[in-house]
Design a protein around this motif. Structure first.
Motif, PDB file in Angstrom:
ATOM      1  N   CYS A  30       3.029  11.530 -12.775  1.00 50.49           N
ATOM      2  CA  CYS A  30       2.424  11.447 -11.729  1.00 50.49           C
ATOM      3  C   CYS A  30       3.225  10.494 -10.554  1.00 50.49           C
ATOM      4  O   CYS A  30       3.588   9.454 -10.745  1.00 50.49           O
ATOM      5  CB  CYS A  30       1.000  10.922 -11.638  1.00 50.49           C
ATOM      6  N   PRO A  31       3.131  11.164  -9.250  1.00 51.82           N
ATOM      7  CA  PRO A  31       3.837  10.343  -8.270  1.00 51.82           C
ATOM      8  C   PRO A  31       3.115   8.949  -7.708  1.00 51.82           C
ATOM      9  O   PRO A  31       3.388   8.276  -6.908  1.00 51.82           O
ATOM     10  CB  PRO A  31       4.039  11.212  -7.206  1.00 51.82           C
ATOM     11  N   ALA A  32       1.931   9.041  -8.290  1.00 47.83           N
ATOM     12  CA  ALA A  32       0.827   7.640  -8.038  1.00 47.83           C
ATOM     13  C   ALA A  32       0.323   7.623  -6.481  1.00 47.83           C
ATOM     14  O   ALA A  32       0.609   6.519  -6.214  1.00 47.83           O
ATOM     15  CB  ALA A  32       1.572   6.376  -8.709  1.00 47.83           C
ATOM     16  N   PRO A  33      -0.082   8.478  -6.025  1.00 45.25           N
ATOM     17  CA  PRO A  33      -0.485   8.247  -4.546  1.00 45.25           C
ATOM     18  C   PRO A  33      -1.525   7.454  -4.421  1.00 45.25           C
ATOM     19  O   PRO A  33      -1.535   6.616  -3.497  1.00 45.25           O
ATOM     20  CB  PRO A  33      -0.894   9.653  -3.964  1.00 45.25           C
ATOM     21  N   CYS A  34      -2.309   7.325  -5.335  1.00 48.62           N
ATOM     22  CA  CYS A  34      -3.565   6.315  -5.303  1.00 48.62           C
ATOM     23  C   CYS A  34      -2.896   4.916  -5.403  1.00 48.62           C
ATOM     24  O   CYS A  34      -3.402   4.147  -4.665  1.00 48.62           O
ATOM     25  CB  CYS A  34      -4.525   6.427  -6.433  1.00 48.62           C
ATOM     26  N   GLU A  35      -1.740   4.688  -5.952  1.00 48.30           N
ATOM     27  CA  GLU A  35      -1.233   3.410  -6.122  1.00 48.30           C
ATOM     28  C   GLU A  35      -0.674   2.931  -4.646  1.00 48.30           C
ATOM     29  O   GLU A  35      -0.523   1.764  -4.441  1.00 48.30           O
ATOM     30  CB  GLU A  35      -0.407   3.160  -7.059  1.00 48.30           C
ATOM     31  N   HIS A  36       0.079   3.819  -4.114  1.00 50.98           N
ATOM     32  CA  HIS A  36       0.623   3.683  -2.629  1.00 50.98           C
ATOM     33  C   HIS A  36      -0.568   3.243  -1.672  1.00 50.98           C
ATOM     34  O   HIS A  36      -0.160   2.406  -1.010  1.00 50.98           O
ATOM     35  CB  HIS A  36       1.200   4.919  -1.966  1.00 50.98           C
ATOM     36  N   ALA A  37      -1.700   3.665  -2.266  1.00 56.80           N
ATOM     37  CA  ALA A  37      -2.910   3.342  -0.874  1.00 56.80           C
ATOM     38  C   ALA A  37      -3.732   2.164  -1.664  1.00 56.80           C
ATOM     39  O   ALA A  37      -4.854   2.002  -0.980  1.00 56.80           O
ATOM     40  CB  ALA A  37      -3.583   4.618  -0.622  1.00 56.80           C
TER      41      ALA A  37
END
Length: 189
Positions: A30-37
């Motif tokens: 997973c590219p972890a978009p939630c972690e970026h936000a």
């Protein structure tokens, strides 16, 4: 997160698998978009939710008795799932938990679809993917590999044999649809 912090990994995997069929795979790719936000970044660092899901999934894969969800009583409803990539496997897993008998048809000799891409092998070793796929095959679920829709079975045949058909065959060319017994642009069942 509270379950992981307190070492209650069997309970944590139960929570994760309520919504995610393949957390060991997802946690790795997973590219972890939630972690970026993540708002936590303003304090120190984002919560590594992907790695945490991978952690509990890996612990479950190596557990002497891995997690098996409680499934509802058999509904008598039969579903054909065409494609054993992540979408098809996740659909069959969710339907199986709800008590529906699922048969997953895969044209390749092995399930996993795009997760088997060679460029993912360093991140997602095939052995991890194999173990996770074996673990989500629930009672009432059948995986038939080497079966191509349009060559071995047609869509009309599936519609006769099953109460519902899910087409999760991933990226296909427009010429594949007529061979499968449907038309390009036709609604998918």
């Amino acid at each position: 997160l509270r379950l992981i912090v307190t070492g209650r990994l069997p309970e944590a995997i139960r929570v994760v698998k309520q919504h995610i069929a393949l957390p060991a795979a997802l946690g790795r790719i997973c590219p972890a978009p939630c972690e970026h936000a993540c708002r936590r970044r303003a304090q120190d660092a984002a919560v590594g939710i992907c790695r945490l899901k991978q952690y509990v999934a890996d612990a479950d894969l190596s557990a002497p008795v891995p997690y098996v969800p409680v499934c509802r009583n058999p509904s008598g409803f039969r579903v054909a799932v065409v494609g054993a990539g992540p979408a098809g496997l996740a659909a069959a897993y969710a339907l199986g938990r709800d008590g529906h008998a699922c048969t997953v048809f895969e044209k390749r000799d092995v399930a996993g679809g795009g997760l088997r891409s060679p460029e993912l092998h360093d991140t997602l070793p095939p052995a991890v993917l194999d173990a996770e796929i074996r673990q989500i095959i629930l009672p009432g679920m059948t995986l038939e590999t080497g079966v191509e829709i349009g060559r071995d079975l047609t869509l009309p045949e599936l519609k006769e044999r099953f109460d519902a058909v899910i087409l999760a065959w991933g990226a296909t060319g427009g010429s594949d649809a007529p061979q499968a017994g449907t038309e390009r642009g036709a609604p998918r069942i």
